[in-house]
Design a protein around this motif. Structure first.
Motif, PDB file in Angstrom:
ATOM      1  N   GLU A   1       7.435 -19.601 -80.693  1.00 23.72           N
ATOM      2  CA  GLU A   1       6.617 -20.283 -79.700  1.00 23.72           C
ATOM      3  C   GLU A   1       5.734 -19.246 -79.023  1.00 23.72           C
ATOM      4  O   GLU A   1       6.227 -18.324 -78.368  1.00 23.72           O
ATOM      5  CB  GLU A   1       7.467 -21.007 -78.658  1.00 23.72           C
ATOM      6  CG  GLU A   1       6.614 -21.818 -77.676  1.00 23.72           C
ATOM      7  CD  GLU A   1       7.432 -22.668 -76.724  1.00 23.72           C
ATOM      8  OE1 GLU A   1       6.841 -23.442 -75.956  1.00 23.72           O
ATOM      9  OE2 GLU A   1       8.688 -22.545 -76.752  1.00 23.72           O
TER      10      GLU A   1
ATOM     11  N   GLU B   1       7.093 -28.824 -85.210  1.00 21.00           N
ATOM     12  CA  GLU B   1       6.102 -27.758 -85.063  1.00 21.00           C
ATOM     13  C   GLU B   1       4.811 -28.351 -84.530  1.00 21.00           C
ATOM     14  O   GLU B   1       4.589 -29.571 -84.599  1.00 21.00           O
ATOM     15  CB  GLU B   1       5.845 -27.035 -86.386  1.00 21.00           C
ATOM     16  CG  GLU B   1       5.277 -27.899 -87.496  1.00 21.00           C
ATOM     17  CD  GLU B   1       5.002 -27.092 -88.744  1.00 21.00           C
ATOM     18  OE1 GLU B   1       3.823 -26.979 -89.101  1.00 21.00           O
ATOM     19  OE2 GLU B   1       5.971 -26.579 -89.345  1.00 21.00           O
TER      20      GLU B   1
ATOM     21  N   SER C   1       7.043 -23.559 -83.686  1.00 17.13           N
ATOM     22  CA  SER C   1       7.745 -23.886 -84.931  1.00 17.13           C
ATOM     23  C   SER C   1       9.236 -23.771 -84.664  1.00 17.13           C
ATOM     24  O   SER C   1       9.752 -22.680 -84.385  1.00 17.13           O
ATOM     25  CB  SER C   1       7.328 -22.948 -86.066  1.00 17.13           C
ATOM     26  OG  SER C   1       8.123 -23.186 -87.210  1.00 17.13           O
TER      27      SER C   1
ATOM     28  N   SER D   1      -5.416 -30.638 -81.952  1.00 12.50           N
ATOM     29  CA  SER D   1      -3.961 -30.634 -81.851  1.00 12.50           C
ATOM     30  C   SER D   1      -3.384 -31.237 -83.121  1.00 12.50           C
ATOM     31  O   SER D   1      -3.904 -32.234 -83.636  1.00 12.50           O
ATOM     32  CB  SER D   1      -3.498 -31.440 -80.631  1.00 12.50           C
ATOM     33  OG  SER D   1      -2.092 -31.370 -80.488  1.00 12.50           O
TER      34      SER D   1
ATOM     35  N   GLY E   1      -4.637 -21.624 -76.708  1.00 15.22           N
ATOM     36  CA  GLY E   1      -3.864 -22.160 -77.814  1.00 15.22           C
ATOM     37  C   GLY E   1      -2.368 -22.054 -77.594  1.00 15.22           C
ATOM     38  O   GLY E   1      -1.881 -21.214 -76.829  1.00 15.22           O
ATOM     39  N   HIS E   2      -1.644 -22.940 -78.273  1.00 16.72           N
ATOM     40  CA  HIS E   2      -0.187 -22.927 -78.229  1.00 16.72           C
ATOM     41  C   HIS E   2       0.335 -23.224 -79.628  1.00 16.72           C
ATOM     42  O   HIS E   2      -0.115 -24.170 -80.287  1.00 16.72           O
ATOM     43  CB  HIS E   2       0.338 -23.968 -77.242  1.00 16.72           C
ATOM     44  CG  HIS E   2       1.835 -24.023 -77.173  1.00 16.72           C
ATOM     45  ND1 HIS E   2       2.584 -24.911 -77.923  1.00 16.72           N
ATOM     46  CD2 HIS E   2       2.735 -23.287 -76.463  1.00 16.72           C
ATOM     47  CE1 HIS E   2       3.865 -24.730 -77.676  1.00 16.72           C
ATOM     48  NE2 HIS E   2       3.996 -23.761 -76.776  1.00 16.72           N
ATOM     49  N   THR E   3       1.269 -22.397 -80.102  1.00 12.81           N
ATOM     50  CA  THR E   3       1.849 -22.545 -81.429  1.00 12.81           C
ATOM     51  C   THR E   3       3.365 -22.663 -81.292  1.00 12.81           C
ATOM     52  O   THR E   3       3.984 -21.873 -80.568  1.00 12.81           O
ATOM     53  CB  THR E   3       1.503 -21.347 -82.324  1.00 12.81           C
ATOM     54  OG1 THR E   3       0.084 -21.213 -82.396  1.00 12.81           O
ATOM     55  CG2 THR E   3       2.053 -21.521 -83.729  1.00 12.81           C
TER      56      THR E   3
ATOM     57  N   ARG F   1       0.497 -27.122 -83.225  1.00 15.15           N
ATOM     58  CA  ARG F   1      -0.546 -26.168 -82.863  1.00 15.15           C
ATOM     59  C   ARG F   1      -1.609 -26.920 -82.088  1.00 15.15           C
ATOM     60  O   ARG F   1      -2.169 -27.917 -82.555  1.00 15.15           O
ATOM     61  CB  ARG F   1      -1.163 -25.527 -84.106  1.00 15.15           C
ATOM     62  CG  ARG F   1      -2.410 -24.693 -83.844  1.00 15.15           C
ATOM     63  CD  ARG F   1      -2.132 -23.476 -82.998  1.00 15.15           C
ATOM     64  NE  ARG F   1      -3.368 -22.723 -82.700  1.00 15.15           N
ATOM     65  CZ  ARG F   1      -3.434 -21.707 -81.853  1.00 15.15           C
ATOM     66  NH1 ARG F   1      -2.345 -21.303 -81.212  1.00 15.15           N
ATOM     67  NH2 ARG F   1      -4.566 -21.082 -81.635  1.00 15.15           N
ATOM     68  N   SER F   2      -1.892 -26.448 -80.880  1.00 13.41           N
ATOM     69  CA  SER F   2      -2.919 -27.045 -80.029  1.00 13.41           C
ATOM     70  C   SER F   2      -3.856 -25.948 -79.566  1.00 13.41           C
ATOM     71  O   SER F   2      -3.423 -24.829 -79.258  1.00 13.41           O
ATOM     72  CB  SER F   2      -2.303 -27.744 -78.814  1.00 13.41           C
ATOM     73  OG  SER F   2      -1.443 -28.795 -79.213  1.00 13.41           O
ATOM     74  N   GLU F   3      -5.137 -26.265 -79.534  1.00 14.39           N
ATOM     75  CA  GLU F   3      -6.097 -25.271 -79.050  1.00 14.39           C
ATOM     76  C   GLU F   3      -7.313 -25.944 -78.447  1.00 14.39           C
ATOM     77  O   GLU F   3      -7.720 -27.028 -78.868  1.00 14.39           O
ATOM     78  CB  GLU F   3      -6.516 -24.311 -80.167  1.00 14.39           C
ATOM     79  CG  GLU F   3      -7.062 -24.960 -81.404  1.00 14.39           C
ATOM     80  CD  GLU F   3      -7.302 -23.963 -82.513  1.00 14.39           C
ATOM     81  OE1 GLU F   3      -7.375 -22.752 -82.226  1.00 14.39           O
ATOM     82  OE2 GLU F   3      -7.423 -24.380 -83.671  1.00 14.39           O
TER      83      GLU F   3
END
Length: 763
Positions: A661, A632, A655, A619, A651-653, A634-636
């Motif tokens: 999103e 912003e 910004s 993360s 995953g989640h992105t 990014r988690s995965e």
């Protein structure tokens, strides 16, 4: 008493999984029920590899009973065992003619050699030539794990086998899921291929395909001939397609593949690939051509339908640290990649790069000289937004370490060129740029930390053409001071009876650069603004390229902590957080972008967790303490089992600046030992819609596999296009289709899964 059938060659060396040694069981894929183990020679005690050649070796024989006619014949009966060089065989009876040198062996006979096993009812063996003709034969080749049967079989020396009215397959002894049946089959182990005439491909003992003549590999060596076809369906490519690649093994150091393919709605499309290997390196040339693309002509008024593409790459190593490289790509039109690139990953590139040069690298020096240009393939790109070519760019970097003092130089010369005839102002300018950054540093290192103060001078000189905003020759000088400091603390502890080492690593980094605020009289040849990430905390310049040098008077405060497993050495956790304190406003901008007046940066953080060997959680993100909002992130989560049968990613992105999103999930999940589900899904919260999916099934057993994959993807016009791809693999003979080569682009860990599946599979 009823006769019992003698075991076939495959049955003799086949062992169920439970009877295999532990090492062989561990290497056997879960979807395989057993495997082959070469049997032990029953003739003599000398290893085969130590035997002399067949035609020069004496014939050795043993039996329970023997009768000899002087200078005429030798009769052997009961447990007959024969050996001559690498040839060995056993049977129930034998008659050897001393005049002709021929030996008639009665079965059930068994003959072993290096990597093969033969059985049959009877055989005629010529001691002079080593040829053996067997009636009603079965055979097994251990290397490629191919087995079969034949009405008659001739073993011509150690490497060649001729089969009449035969069947060949890589399936286990109890399975004929697929088989090649032919009137004549030749297996040439010396050349590494087989050939067959009047061929039927049978599936579950049912003929499905006839071909008058084929060749096929029996090991990893290359051979000229047709490869297995690729087929599938694509809405971007206008429907179903079928490709029939033909491989040309022209020489040991160069080869080619020609791939004619028919695409429904477009016509005949041909691709060619050539590869050349020299003692310097490898070069690859790829071409694509379609004479009359029917759909393209209908969609593009005035187009004749002729479309083409070329891609060339080369890499060379000249020794002593010198290397050469080159890449060149060109397409006939902007839609070529999306229409005719039949892979799962559609290439949405807006520019194709052409770059070639020479590079030198040693421990203390780096030199790179190259030419670099682009083809802009999207017509919507404005002229002023097209990239400049570098004709050339020359880079040199060197370091001199005296032990307590370190001196270095980074330098660059570039001639920037773009066709700017239709533009005005700064956008019209071309020209030369020289940049040099000499630096002197005092590095200090200890077990408990480090400190590195340094001073440098960032100097740039321009010589411009078609420049109307002042002098075409000017320079810029920016003095820079940096001081990077870090401490290292650690302690040992224990968690769940596992000893670990925890570190605490505070870091302070100060940067000062006295740059003029107004640099917007300088053209933008290659400059951009760096995305703010955790690693940007320790960079003094917020700009990439060389046309802007950022002003700085800032201090970074950061802290990292690690947890290391002392039993395995693995890093089980790492957490880092940091922030920049700005003592002055950031005034330098790239035409308004990049300047800021805030006193502190967002908090930047990274978290990596490895609680077990095959699970990783990552993360990273930015949190603005002023607005109390996430800028912003990014988690995965990434997971795989030790054998890569189970794969999962989540995953989640996000910004805020880009109003983006997205959530993505991917998995390969075994439903049974042989059937696996493949899937990936991408959801865009801003668009409130799915922007990409992939769904498929994969079936494996030890002699064949099949993959079916359906994909949706969002195109430039915000439409979901679809593709359907297949892959069928007849193990031991290769595969057709184009699915598995590209699933790895979408599913984390799938490429490693494929490598293990095909690299270790044994029947």
């Amino acid at each position: 008493m009823a006769n019992t059938r003698a075991p076939s060659a495959a049955e003799m060396d086949w062992h169920p999984r439970s009877e295999l040694p532990a090492a062989a069981q561990a290497a056997l894929p879960v979807f395989c029920d057993g495997g082959y183990l070469p049997g032990v020679s029953s003739v003599g005690d000398m290893p085969l590899t130590e035997q002399p050649e067949t035609d020069s070796a004496p014939l050795q024989a043993s039996a329970l009973n023997a009768r000899y006619q002087l200078d005429t014949e030798l009769f052997l009966e009961g447990d007959v065992r024969l050996r001559q060089g690498t040839f060995q065989a056993s049977g129930s009876a034998a008659r050897f003619n001393q005049q002709s040198g021929e030996l008639l062996l009665q079965g059930p006979l068994v003959s072993r050699g290096n990597g093969f096993l033969l059985t049959g009812e009877s055989a005629l063996y010529a001691t002079g030539s080593g040829q053996m003709d067997i009636n009603t034969a079965t055979f097994l080749l251990h290397g490629p794990e191919l087995r079969g049967r034949a009405a008659s079989l001739s073993r011509v020396g150690d490497n060649q086998v001729l089969i009449t009215d035969g069947l060949i397959t890589s399936c286990g002894p109890a399975s004929n899921d697929w088989a090649v049946v032919a009137s004549d089959i030749e297996l040439d182990r010396a050349e590494g291929f087989g050939s067959a005439r009047h061929v039927r491909l049978e599936v579950l003992d049912t003929p499905v395909l006839y071909w008058p003549y084929i060749t096929f590999p029996i090991d990893d060596r290359r051979k000229t001939g047709f490869l297995y076809p690729r087929f599938g369906s694509s809405s971007a490519g206008s429907g179903a397609y079928l490709a029939l690649p033909y491989y040309l093994n022209l020489a040991p150091h160069y080869d080619a593949t020609l791939t004619p393919q028919y695409i429904h709605g477009r016509g005949l499309f041909t691709e060619a690939e050539g590869r050349y290997l020299s003692h310097f390196g490898e070069s690859v040339l790829q071409l694509g051509y379609i004479r009359r693309d029917s759909d393209f002509r209908a969609e593009t008024p005035g187009a004749d339908g002729e479309r083409w593409a070329l891609d060339f790459s080369t890499r060379a190593s000249f020794g002593a640290g010198w290397r050469g490289y080159g890449d060149y790509s060109v397409v006939s039109d902007e839609d070529y990649l999306s229409d005719l690139n039949l892979s799962l990953g559609i290439d949405q590139a807006t520019h194709l790069q052409r770059r070639g040069g020479i590079r030198y690298q040693s421990e203390d020096h780096y030199f790179d000289a190259y030419l670099n240009g682009y083809q802009t393939i999207k017509e919507r790109i404005a002229e002023e937004s097209k990239p400049y070519a570098q004709l050339p760019e020359i880079v040199y970097a060197g370091t001199l370490d005296t032990g307590w003092l370190e001196a270095s130089l980074d330098s660059q010369y570039t001639w920037f060129y773009r066709d700017n005839e239709t533009l005005a102002g700064l956008d019209r300018a071309n020209g030369h740029r020289w940049r040099a950054i000499p630096e002197v540093a005092l590095p200090m290192h200890a077990l408990w930390g480090f400190s590195r103060p340094s001073v440098s001078l960032d100097y740039t000189r321009y010589q411009l053409e078609d420049y109307s905003l002042g002098k075409a020759h000017f320079d810029r000088t920016v003095p820079v001071f940096e001081w990077d400091n870090g401490l290292y603390f650690d302690r040992r502890s224990q968690f769940l009876e596992i000893p670990y080492n925890q570190t605490l690593e505070p870091r302070l980094y100060y940067a000062w650069a006295d740059a003029e605020a107004d640099q917007n009289h300088i053209p933008d040849f290659d400059t951009g603004i760096r995305s703010f990430r955790f690693e940007q905390l320790f960079r003094r310049d917020r700009f990439t390229g060389g046309d802007r040098v950022g002003d700085a008077n800032q201090l970074t405060v950061a802290l990292t902590s690690r947890f290391n497993d002392l039993l395995t050495g693995a890093e089980r956790a790492r957490v880092s957080v940091g922030q920049v304190r700005y003592f002055d406003d950031q005034d330098v901008s790239l035409f308004g972008a990049g300047a800021a007046g805030r006193s502190r940066s967002p908090l930047a953080a990274e978290l990596v967790l490895n609680p077990i060997d095959y699970l990783e959680i990552r993360s990273s993100g930015l949190w603005d303490h002023e607005t109390r909002e996430t800028e912003e992130g990014r988690s995965e989560l990434l997971f795989h089992t030790g054998d890569y049968r189970y794969l999962a990613s989540l995953g989640h992105t996000y910004s805020r600046a880009d109003d983006l999103e997205q959530t993505d999930m991917g998995t390969v999940f075994p439903v049974t030992d042989r059937l696996s589900a493949i899937g990936r899904w991408v959801w865009d919260s801003g668009l409130d819609r799915t922007v990409g999916t992939l769904a498929g099934l994969e079936y494996n057993n030890c002699c064949w596999s099949v993959q079916v994959v359906h994909q949706n993807y969002l195109t430039d016009d915000q439409q979901l296009d679809t593709r359907l791809l297949f892959r069928v693999e007849l193990k031991g003979l290769g595969g057709s289709g184009g699915a598995s080569d590209n699933i790895a682009d979408a599913i984390y860990g799938y490429d490693e899964r494929e490598r293990r599946r095909f690299g270790t599979a044994r029947r």
